[in-house]
Design a protein around this motif. Structure first.
Motif, PDB file in Angstrom:
ATOM      1  N   MET A   1      52.737  46.901  84.052  1.00  0.00           N
ATOM      2  CA  MET A   1      52.917  45.932  84.925  1.00  0.00           C
ATOM      3  C   MET A   1      53.244  45.488  86.042  1.00  0.00           C
ATOM      4  SD  MET A   1      49.385  45.006  84.197  1.00  0.00           S
ATOM      5  CE  MET A   1      48.886  43.792  85.456  1.00  0.00           C
ATOM      6  N   ALA A   2      54.955  45.431  86.366  1.00  0.00           N
ATOM      7  CA  ALA A   2      55.858  45.272  86.487  1.00  0.00           C
ATOM      8  C   ALA A   2      57.078  46.600  85.785  1.00  0.00           C
ATOM      9  CB  ALA A   2      56.213  43.735  87.278  1.00  0.00           C
ATOM     10  N   PRO A   3      57.924  46.616  86.647  1.00  0.00           N
ATOM     11  CA  PRO A   3      59.296  47.161  85.498  1.00  0.00           C
ATOM     12  C   PRO A   3      59.914  45.452  85.253  1.00  0.00           C
ATOM     13  CG  PRO A   3      59.169  48.159  87.351  1.00  0.00           C
ATOM     14  CD  PRO A   3      58.397  46.517  88.135  1.00  0.00           C
ATOM     15  N   ARG A   4      61.010  46.233  83.888  1.00  0.00           N
ATOM     16  CA  ARG A   4      61.402  44.662  83.214  1.00  0.00           C
ATOM     17  C   ARG A   4      62.419  44.183  84.685  1.00  0.00           C
ATOM     18  NH1 ARG A   4      65.794  46.054  79.817  1.00  0.00           N
ATOM     19  NH2 ARG A   4      65.454  47.765  78.710  1.00  0.00           N
ATOM     20  N   SER A   5      62.031  42.638  84.701  1.00  0.00           N
ATOM     21  CA  SER A   5      62.989  41.595  84.993  1.00  0.00           C
ATOM     22  C   SER A   5      64.389  41.033  84.548  1.00  0.00           C
ATOM     23  CB  SER A   5      62.338  41.096  85.539  1.00  0.00           C
ATOM     24  OG  SER A   5      61.590  39.889  84.101  1.00  0.00           O
ATOM     25  N   ASN A   6      64.576  41.368  83.116  1.00  0.00           N
ATOM     26  CA  ASN A   6      65.816  41.130  82.709  1.00  0.00           C
ATOM     27  C   ASN A   6      66.992  42.092  82.645  1.00  0.00           C
ATOM     28  OD1 ASN A   6      66.214  42.507  80.195  1.00  0.00           O
ATOM     29  ND2 ASN A   6      63.973  41.913  80.270  1.00  0.00           N
ATOM     30  N   PRO A   7      68.170  42.609  82.957  1.00  0.00           N
ATOM     31  CA  PRO A   7      69.116  43.222  83.000  1.00  0.00           C
ATOM     32  C   PRO A   7      69.251  43.777  81.383  1.00  0.00           C
ATOM     33  CG  PRO A   7      70.261  41.010  83.298  1.00  0.00           C
ATOM     34  CD  PRO A   7      68.561  40.326  83.079  1.00  0.00           C
ATOM     35  N   TYR A   8      69.321  43.399  80.567  1.00  0.00           N
ATOM     36  CA  TYR A   8      69.855  43.836  79.681  1.00  0.00           C
ATOM     37  C   TYR A   8      68.965  44.862  78.872  1.00  0.00           C
ATOM     38  CZ  TYR A   8      70.585  38.331  78.877  1.00  0.00           C
ATOM     39  OH  TYR A   8      70.828  37.226  78.844  1.00  0.00           O
ATOM     40  N   ILE A   9      69.576  46.106  79.423  1.00  0.00           N
ATOM     41  CA  ILE A   9      70.080  47.150  79.406  1.00  0.00           C
ATOM     42  C   ILE A   9      70.262  48.482  78.496  1.00  0.00           C
ATOM     43  CG2 ILE A   9      68.675  49.740  80.775  1.00  0.00           C
ATOM     44  CD1 ILE A   9      68.920  47.380  83.023  1.00  0.00           C
ATOM     45  N   PHE A  10      69.736  48.317  77.262  1.00  0.00           N
ATOM     46  CA  PHE A  10      70.270  49.868  76.862  1.00  0.00           C
ATOM     47  C   PHE A  10      70.730  51.516  77.649  1.00  0.00           C
ATOM     48  CE2 PHE A  10      68.244  46.807  74.009  1.00  0.00           C
ATOM     49  CZ  PHE A  10      69.343  46.400  72.979  1.00  0.00           C
ATOM     50  N   PHE A  11      71.560  51.335  78.218  1.00  0.00           N
ATOM     51  CA  PHE A  11      72.065  52.146  78.883  1.00  0.00           C
ATOM     52  C   PHE A  11      72.306  53.667  77.870  1.00  0.00           C
ATOM     53  CE2 PHE A  11      72.803  49.374  82.404  1.00  0.00           C
ATOM     54  CZ  PHE A  11      72.208  50.086  83.156  1.00  0.00           C
ATOM     55  N   ASP A  12      72.574  54.754  78.160  1.00  0.00           N
ATOM     56  CA  ASP A  12      72.491  56.086  77.439  1.00  0.00           C
ATOM     57  C   ASP A  12      73.006  56.917  78.342  1.00  0.00           C
ATOM     58  OD1 ASP A  12      70.808  57.997  78.097  1.00  0.00           O
ATOM     59  OD2 ASP A  12      69.280  57.101  76.648  1.00  0.00           O
ATOM     60  N   ASP A  13      73.967  58.024  77.788  1.00  0.00           N
ATOM     61  CA  ASP A  13      74.482  58.889  78.503  1.00  0.00           C
ATOM     62  C   ASP A  13      73.869  59.818  79.480  1.00  0.00           C
ATOM     63  OD1 ASP A  13      76.892  58.284  77.996  1.00  0.00           O
ATOM     64  OD2 ASP A  13      77.094  60.043  75.809  1.00  0.00           O
ATOM     65  N   GLU A  14      72.321  59.387  79.557  1.00  0.00           N
ATOM     66  CA  GLU A  14      71.520  60.421  80.684  1.00  0.00           C
ATOM     67  C   GLU A  14      72.053  59.913  81.922  1.00  0.00           C
ATOM     68  OE1 GLU A  14      67.283  60.205  80.746  1.00  0.00           O
ATOM     69  OE2 GLU A  14      67.715  60.200  79.208  1.00  0.00           O
ATOM     70  N   ILE A  15      72.371  58.424  82.553  1.00  0.00           N
ATOM     71  CA  ILE A  15      72.402  57.921  83.232  1.00  0.00           C
ATOM     72  C   ILE A  15      73.306  58.631  83.771  1.00  0.00           C
ATOM     73  CG2 ILE A  15      74.180  55.973  82.996  1.00  0.00           C
ATOM     74  CD1 ILE A  15      71.111  55.257  84.941  1.00  0.00           C
ATOM     75  N   PHE A  16      74.275  59.560  83.562  1.00  0.00           N
ATOM     76  CA  PHE A  16      75.201  59.850  84.409  1.00  0.00           C
ATOM     77  C   PHE A  16      74.935  61.418  84.595  1.00  0.00           C
ATOM     78  CE2 PHE A  16      77.441  56.939  81.332  1.00  0.00           C
ATOM     79  CZ  PHE A  16      77.880  56.005  82.570  1.00  0.00           C
ATOM     80  N   GLU A  17      74.291  61.575  84.227  1.00  0.00           N
ATOM     81  CA  GLU A  17      73.211  62.831  84.373  1.00  0.00           C
ATOM     82  C   GLU A  17      72.612  62.983  85.914  1.00  0.00           C
ATOM     83  OE1 GLU A  17      70.385  64.612  80.867  1.00  0.00           O
ATOM     84  OE2 GLU A  17      72.264  64.287  79.510  1.00  0.00           O
ATOM     85  N   THR A  18      73.307  64.287  86.710  1.00  0.00           N
ATOM     86  CA  THR A  18      72.676  64.223  87.999  1.00  0.00           C
ATOM     87  C   THR A  18      71.526  65.415  88.157  1.00  0.00           C
ATOM     88  OG1 THR A  18      74.028  66.037  88.632  1.00  0.00           O
ATOM     89  CG2 THR A  18      74.731  64.057  89.208  1.00  0.00           C
ATOM     90  N   GLU A  19      70.075  64.884  88.837  1.00  0.00           N
ATOM     91  CA  GLU A  19      69.109  66.043  88.986  1.00  0.00           C
ATOM     92  C   GLU A  19      69.560  67.042  89.321  1.00  0.00           C
ATOM     93  OE1 GLU A  19      65.797  64.247  89.117  1.00  0.00           O
ATOM     94  OE2 GLU A  19      66.508  62.427  88.181  1.00  0.00           O
ATOM     95  N   GLU A  20      68.943  67.633  88.850  1.00  0.00           N
ATOM     96  CA  GLU A  20      69.096  68.917  89.712  1.00  0.00           C
ATOM     97  C   GLU A  20      67.345  69.697  89.876  1.00  0.00           C
ATOM     98  OE1 GLU A  20      71.730  71.413  89.776  1.00  0.00           O
ATOM     99  OE2 GLU A  20      72.805  69.722  88.811  1.00  0.00           O
TER     100      GLU A  20
END
Lengths: 357, 397
Positions: free
Chosen positions: B378-397
């Motif tokens: 219905m909407a993206p999350r509103s809380n900032p308690y996000i479990f990040f993994d290494d994927e966030i540092f990958e650059t899109e090709e």
């Protein structure tokens, strides 16, 4: 030679049961019209027509009645009929002139025609005391008593929109009543009583412990017997433990009863599907005709009928006028039980100053 | 008139009134000793305000784990003829179509083996035969299968799928619900009859978003018909409706995305903004129709309250083509991916919707190989308690 045992054949293929006019126009219907309460016509692109006569049933049917339906189908419909998802019988006619004689005969047999358009359709319901172990109330009896009063709303189309009433005799909700305009729901109100002598013989303790939504059941040794104990203040009487373990008795003649919920829907029309919300937390069981339940349902239906705009389902109407107004108009008392205190309870708190004064 | 073994003054009250009476139905079969005792026991329940049925005990047909539900009287010494009173679920034909011969065959079989009482239909959609002894279970099954009928589901298996009337008699059907329901039921016969899931799994097939089989609320997998192109408009018929329908008030004002305009002559629909709610089509069936590019939205995870609370299904696949010629391969592939994951990691009596909430929808999607898309929330999350993994540092090709 051993008999060849037939298994895993699945249901018969539906195609053999379709009337010829349906086979010919399958997927090629153009439009439909409700001709009068309980009677509609579907017109195909080819111009062919099929007429439907819908009648209510108590769902619990004797084979005597089912055979009668078969006879009526032979007499008027070349043998073709179906049931709806709400336990109505639909006779499928290709000859328009058979409609009135069929209605006369099926109503004479005791099954009223209606349940179409802006009306109450049949009440979907569960087994109750006729056939269920965990029923907090009877299903067929309550439904019969309510429908006796609501019959004019089944036979006419004078409501603002369709009204879906459902009944389930415990929180298991075999009738999945949780998204109905009006849901009548049997409730237990006391923690179960454990028969410690029987429990080890009848039940697997890990399964029993896992069945509790609130973690209120834990293993315990009682009088030297491996059994369980229940933390009573954590129990909300869902009865799931009883379903997995017959030695944990949830049924209680003195304290079981009925609750009423309103404003749910499943269709996506206009607003998204939504759950029914609590209107009346508890009405004691009063068989054989549950007059307090009947009165409560009639009151809600009548207030809705008088106040909602055309096309507004119960829940849409309540959302427009606000819950305080709903409780005022229906003379239903708002109590502490109406405020959610289970998981995600805060989602239902009013977190805005937008209030009707 | 059959003589009654027990007086039933309370039940007799429910023979009165205009709505068809279940008590009258029961009494229509009163020539059976079983029914006499049933009436006695149910009257007792009405006197005492409590059920007298017990459940449990393994009953069923050889080789199946579902389809028959054990039911016993807790007053068996008094009401001996209902000491055993088991429920049989018989898989209904798609969309509950019958002919008179088929109904008579079913009645004749049940006449020979049980109480003569039925439900048309049970809550999940099966034909229900109410009340047989244990001894009759196999002979009943033999007669049923020889006549072309089979049992439905119960317990932790795939429950009997059901579907709406679909293209058989509805102009709004966006795919062939009857064929899809039949195809899926036949494909998964093993899963239907032999419980090896964590808990039940229900399929329901609705031809359009009106959802006449309540799939979004009552199934783990809701296959709901929809379309992607433009609503078909017959402007001449709109003008006809305008004589009796206040189009501004009854159509435009109710449109959830305000995508309909009416100038008194023609109806303009901003189709890309239409969410396929069906309201305008429902009100003017002669004038409006779903588009021609039709398929289904697949929603997952609906259920009633037990155990962890009621859930509605949520969107997994916004649009899936449902061509019968495809044999519904995409739907089957998705289903099997979900079953594999839930089957391995789901807890006992944990429905798919509850499992998804426990492990997180994102993790669930990753495991079954679906990409996250905004249609799923219905909407993206509103809380900032996000479990990040290494994927966030990958650059899109």
């Amino acid at each position: 030679m051993a008999d060849e045992r037939i298994t895993d054949i699945g249901p018969p293929n539906y195609e053999q049961f379709l009337p010829p006019v349906i086979k010919k126009n399958y997927g090629k219907w153009d439009y439909h019209e409700i001709l009068k309460p309980g009677v509609m016509v579907h017109v195909a692109e080819s111009g062919d027509k099929i007429f439907t006569v819908r009648c209510g049933s108590p769902r619990l049917l004797a084979i005597t009645s089912v055979r009668k339906f078969a006879d009526l189908a032979d007499k008027y419909c070349d043998g073709h009929l179906r049931w709806t998802s709400r336990n109505n019988v639909e006779f499928l006619l290709s000859d328009e002139s058979n409609i009135e004689p069929l209605i006369a005969e099926v109503e004479e047999y005791g099954f009223p025609v209606g349940g179409m358009g802006n009306a109450i359709s049949n009440i979907v319901h569960t087994q109750g005391w006729v056939h269920c172990h965990s029923a907090a109330s009877d299903a067929s009896g309550t439904v019969k008593a309510v429908m006796d009063e609501l019959l004019p709303r089944f036979q006419n189309m004078d409501l603002p929109a369709k009204l879906r009433v459902a009944y389930a005799c415990c929180l298991n909700m075999c009738g999945a009543v949780h998204c109905s305009d009006i849901a009548i729901l049997g409730v237990h109100t006391r923690a179960p009583v454990i028969e410690h002598d029987d429990l080890p013989k009848m039940c697997e303790i890990p399964t029993l412990v896992a069945s509790c939504p609130t973690g209120a059941i834990r293993p315990a040794t009682v009088d030297g017997v491996q059994s369980v104990e229940i933390i009573e203040e954590q129990c909300m009487y869902c009865g799931n433990c009883y379903t997995v373990c017959p030695a944990v008795k949830i049924n209680n003649a003195q304290t079981d009863g009925i609750s009423i919920w309103v404003g749910g829907k499943v269709s996506n029309a206009r607003v998204a599907p939504k759950f029914s919300k609590l209107a009346i937390p508890f009405i004691p069981n009063n068989p054989p005709r549950w007059p307090e339940v009947v009165e409560a349902v009639m009151k809600i239906v009548n207030v809705y009928a008088e106040n909602a705009k055309k096309h507004e389902r119960m829940g849409e109407w309540i959302d427009r006028i606000g819950w305080p107004k709903f409780f005022e108009l229906t003379d239903i008392k708002f109590t502490k039980y109406h405020i959610d205190d289970f998981k995600h309870a805060g989602e239902t708190f009013a977190r805005t100053a937008q209030i009707r004064h | 008139m059959t003589e009654m073994k027990y007086k039933t003054p309370l039940l007799d009250e429910l023979e009165k009134g205009p709505w068809p009476s279940f008590v009258k139905e029961i009494k229509k079969e009163a020539h059976r000793p079983m029914i006499q005792d049933l009436l006695g026991q149910v009257e007792r329940s009405y006197e005492e305000k409590i059920s007298h049925w017990k459940h449990g005990g393994l009953v069923g047909v050889m080789g199946y784990g579902g389809g028959v539900i054990g039911r016993y009287s807790d007053l068996a010494e008094e009401f001996t003829n209902v000491a055993e009173f088991h429920t049989h679920r018989i898989n209904q034909p798609s969309a509950w179509f019958y002919n008179s011969d088929a109904l008579r065959t079913l009645c004749d079989i049940w006449d020979r083996h049980g109480s003569g009482l039925t439900n048309f239909h049970g809550s999940t959609g099966d034909i229900v035969f109410l009340g047989s002894t244990t001894e009759e279970i196999e002979p009943l099954f033999k007669d049923l299968t020889e006549a072309g009928w089979d049992l439905g589901g119960s317990g932790s298996n795939m429950r009997t799928p059901s579907c709406c009337v679909g293209p058989a008699r509805c102009e709004w059907a966006c795919y062939d619900t009857l064929d899809a329901c039949y195809n899926i039921t036949q494909q998964f016969q093993d899963e239907l009859h032999r419980p090896f899931f964590p808990y039940k799994w229900k399929f329901k097939f609705s031809g359009c978003p009106n959802d006449c089989v309540a799939s979004i609320a009552r199934s783990d997998c809701s296959v709901m018909g929809t379309w992607r192109d433009e609503i078909q408009v017959n402007q001449a018929q709109v003008l006809e409706y305008a004589k009796t329908v206040d189009i501004d008030a009854e159509i435009c004002d109710f449109c959830p995305t305000s995508c309909i305009e009416w100038d008194g002559k023609s109806l303009e629909i901003d189709n890309p903004n239409c969410v396929k709610c069906m309201h305008c089509i429902n009100v003017m069936p002669k004038a409006l129709k779903p588009g021609n590019d039709r398929g289904a939205t697949i929603l997952i995870g609906g259920k009633a309250p037990i155990v962890g609370g009621a859930l509605l299904c949520s969107v997994f696949v916004p649009f899936l083509e449902m061509d019968p010629k495809s044999d519904y391969e995409d739907l089957k592939e998705l289903t099997e991916a979900i079953w594999d994951l839930w089957g391995e990691h789901g807890k006992l009596r944990e429905r798919t919707g509850e499992f998804i909430q426990r492990v997180g929808l994102s993790n669930f999607l990753e495991e079954i190989g679906l990409d996250p898309i905004p249609e799923m929330v219905m909407a993206p999350r509103s809380n900032p308690y996000i479990f990040f993994d290494d994927e966030i540092f990958e650059t899109e090709e």
